[in-house]
Design an enzyme around this catalytic site. Structure first.
Site, PDB file in Angstrom:
ATOM      1  N   LYS A 171      77.025 -39.668   6.538  1.00  0.00           N
ATOM      2  CA  LYS A 171      76.394 -39.518   5.217  1.00  0.00           C
ATOM      3  C   LYS A 171      75.910 -38.083   4.986  1.00  0.00           C
ATOM      4  CE  LYS A 171      73.664 -42.866   6.519  1.00  0.00           C
ATOM      5  NZ  LYS A 171      74.390 -43.338   7.715  1.00  0.00           N
TER       6      LYS A 171
ATOM      7  N   THR B 275      76.591 -35.387   6.901  1.00  0.00           N
ATOM      8  CA  THR B 275      77.636 -34.374   7.111  1.00  0.00           C
ATOM      9  C   THR B 275      78.626 -34.345   5.941  1.00  0.00           C
ATOM     10  OG1 THR B 275      78.649 -35.964   8.615  1.00  0.00           O
ATOM     11  CG2 THR B 275      77.516 -34.112   9.618  1.00  0.00           C
TER      12      THR B 275
ATOM     13  N   ARG C 290      81.755 -26.569   0.376  1.00  0.00           N
ATOM     14  CA  ARG C 290      82.802 -26.394  -0.635  1.00  0.00           C
ATOM     15  C   ARG C 290      82.242 -25.702  -1.879  1.00  0.00           C
ATOM     16  NH1 ARG C 290      86.119 -31.742  -1.923  1.00  0.00           N
ATOM     17  NH2 ARG C 290      87.501 -30.962  -0.312  1.00  0.00           N
TER      18      ARG C 290
ATOM     19  N   PHE D 264      60.040 -39.219  11.080  1.00  0.00           N
ATOM     20  CA  PHE D 264      59.700 -40.638  10.944  1.00  0.00           C
ATOM     21  C   PHE D 264      60.790 -41.582  11.482  1.00  0.00           C
ATOM     22  CE2 PHE D 264      61.002 -44.181   8.243  1.00  0.00           C
ATOM     23  CZ  PHE D 264      59.948 -45.070   8.431  1.00  0.00           C
TER      24      PHE D 264
ATOM     25  N   GLU E 280      68.488 -37.902   3.325  1.00  0.00           N
ATOM     26  CA  GLU E 280      67.638 -38.998   3.820  1.00  0.00           C
ATOM     27  C   GLU E 280      66.608 -39.438   2.776  1.00  0.00           C
ATOM     28  OE1 GLU E 280      69.064 -39.934   6.424  1.00  0.00           O
ATOM     29  OE2 GLU E 280      69.816 -38.108   7.372  1.00  0.00           O
TER      30      GLU E 280
HETATM   31  P1  ATP Z   1      75.548 -37.459  10.158  1.00  0.00           P
HETATM   32  O1  ATP Z   1      74.268 -36.638  10.069  1.00  0.00           O
HETATM   33  O2  ATP Z   1      76.203 -37.265  11.485  1.00  0.00           O
HETATM   34  O3  ATP Z   1      76.436 -37.304   8.990  1.00  0.00           O
HETATM   35  P2  ATP Z   1      74.419 -39.859   9.058  1.00  0.00           P
HETATM   36  O4  ATP Z   1      73.703 -38.974   8.111  1.00  0.00           O
HETATM   37  O5  ATP Z   1      75.414 -40.804   8.481  1.00  0.00           O
HETATM   38  O6  ATP Z   1      75.104 -38.990  10.186  1.00  0.00           O
HETATM   39  P3  ATP Z   1      71.938 -41.108   9.780  1.00  0.00           P
HETATM   40  O7  ATP Z   1      71.843 -42.523   9.333  1.00  0.00           O
HETATM   41  O8  ATP Z   1      71.209 -40.051   9.012  1.00  0.00           O
HETATM   42  O9  ATP Z   1      73.462 -40.717   9.952  1.00  0.00           O
HETATM   43  O10 ATP Z   1      71.541 -41.094  11.296  1.00  0.00           O
HETATM   44  C1  ATP Z   1      71.360 -39.910  12.007  1.00  0.00           C
HETATM   45  C2  ATP Z   1      71.957 -40.013  13.369  1.00  0.00           C
HETATM   46  O11 ATP Z   1      72.106 -41.345  13.813  1.00  0.00           O
HETATM   47  C3  ATP Z   1      73.339 -39.402  13.469  1.00  0.00           C
HETATM   48  O12 ATP Z   1      73.294 -38.547  14.572  1.00  0.00           O
HETATM   49  C4  ATP Z   1      74.273 -40.526  13.692  1.00  0.00           C
HETATM   50  O13 ATP Z   1      75.377 -40.267  14.550  1.00  0.00           O
HETATM   51  C5  ATP Z   1      73.408 -41.560  14.308  1.00  0.00           C
HETATM   52  N1  ATP Z   1      73.956 -42.843  13.889  1.00  0.00           N
HETATM   53  C6  ATP Z   1      74.533 -43.128  12.703  1.00  0.00           C
HETATM   54  N2  ATP Z   1      74.992 -44.387  12.689  1.00  0.00           N
HETATM   55  C7  ATP Z   1      74.709 -44.910  13.911  1.00  0.00           C
HETATM   56  C8  ATP Z   1      74.926 -46.176  14.533  1.00  0.00           C
HETATM   57  N3  ATP Z   1      75.517 -47.154  13.868  1.00  0.00           N
HETATM   58  N4  ATP Z   1      74.493 -46.344  15.802  1.00  0.00           N
HETATM   59  C9  ATP Z   1      73.877 -45.347  16.447  1.00  0.00           C
HETATM   60  N5  ATP Z   1      73.629 -44.139  15.914  1.00  0.00           N
HETATM   61  C10 ATP Z   1      74.036 -43.915  14.662  1.00  0.00           C
HETATM   62 MG    MG Z   2      71.770 -38.574   7.695  1.00  0.00          MG
END
Ligand code: ATP
Ligand code: MG
Length: 186
Positions: free
Chosen positions: A30, A32, A40, A81, A118
């Site tokens: 999400k 990334t 871009r 948090f 977030e």
């Molecule tokens: P990213 O920052 O890599 O794009 P994200 O924004 O989709 O990930 P978040 O929900 O913000 O993910 O969670 C942050 C972290 O938790 C990331 O490092 C991600 O890899 C990890 N994470 C996301 N999904 C899962 C999952 N299903 N199980 C364990 N860790 C997770």
């Molecule tokens: Mg995230």
């Protein structure tokens, strides 16, 4: 032939519009994906910035370092948090303070793309009113693109947005006991 549903065809003129984009769901990608769009847009000399809710003020992950190198404003203003946090009031106060700044940034005509990373959590936990967010987004400069990331996007936000993508987990290395890898996760 693909059986995926394609975009509906639309009759009449196509319009330009600043988009409200939501990246939600439980899978990785999400934040990334939002940063990919930032990259871009930045490449097109558009004015971009990212406000990071929840993430700790001192966060110095790859993305904060990259942003600093290329001169893109990225501001994290949380206390890291999690649902285990002891001081939820502080997390809520920090989120509300950053939202106050976000409102000014969104209302000004200084930007082409603003990412609220977030941001779904303060909405999900009821720290910030979804209705107020929608009103703020509704009266922003016409061509300003907004990306909101995080799990549990409220339905009202999904209804308001132009583009909503849900990341779903098919596999995640975390469940295999593999540590978060630098450059991939942070
Ligand atoms: P990213 O920052 O890599 O794009 P994200 O924004 O989709 O990930 P978040 O929900 O913000 O993910 O969670 C942050 C972290 O938790 C990331 O490092 C991600 O890899 C990890 N994470 C996301 N999904 C899962 C999952 N299903 N199980 C364990 N860790 C997770
Ligand atoms: Mg995230």
């Amino acid at each position: 032939m693909s059986t995926e549903p394609g975009p509906q065809s639309v009759k009449g003129p196509r319009i330009n519009k600043g988009l409200t984009i939501v990246n939600t769901g439980n899978g990785k990608g999400k934040t990334t994906a939002a940063m990919g769009v930032l990259f871009r847009a930045w490449g097109r000399d558009m004015k971009v910035q990212m406000l990071q809710f929840i993430k700790h003020t001192t966060a110095n992950f790859g993305e904060q370092r990259a942003a600093q190198k290329i001169g893109v404003p990225v501001r994290a203003m949380g206390d890291g948090f999690t649902w285990r946090s002891k001081d939820l009031d502080q997390s809520a106060d920090l989120a509300r303070a950053l939202w106050e700044d976000a409102k000014e940034i969104i209302a000004s005509s200084d930007n082409d793309l603003v990412i609220l990373d977030e941001f779904t959590y303060p909405l999900h936990y009821g720290w910030i009113e979804v209705q107020e967010v929608i009103e703020t987004l509704g009266k922003r400069p016409e061509m300003l693109h907004i990306i909101i990331t995080g799990r549990h996007a409220p339905q009202e936000l999904i209804d308001f947005a132009d583009l909503v993508t849900e990341m779903n987990v098919i596999k995640h290395p975390y469940s295999e006991g593999i540590k978060a890898q630098p450059g991939i996760e942070f």
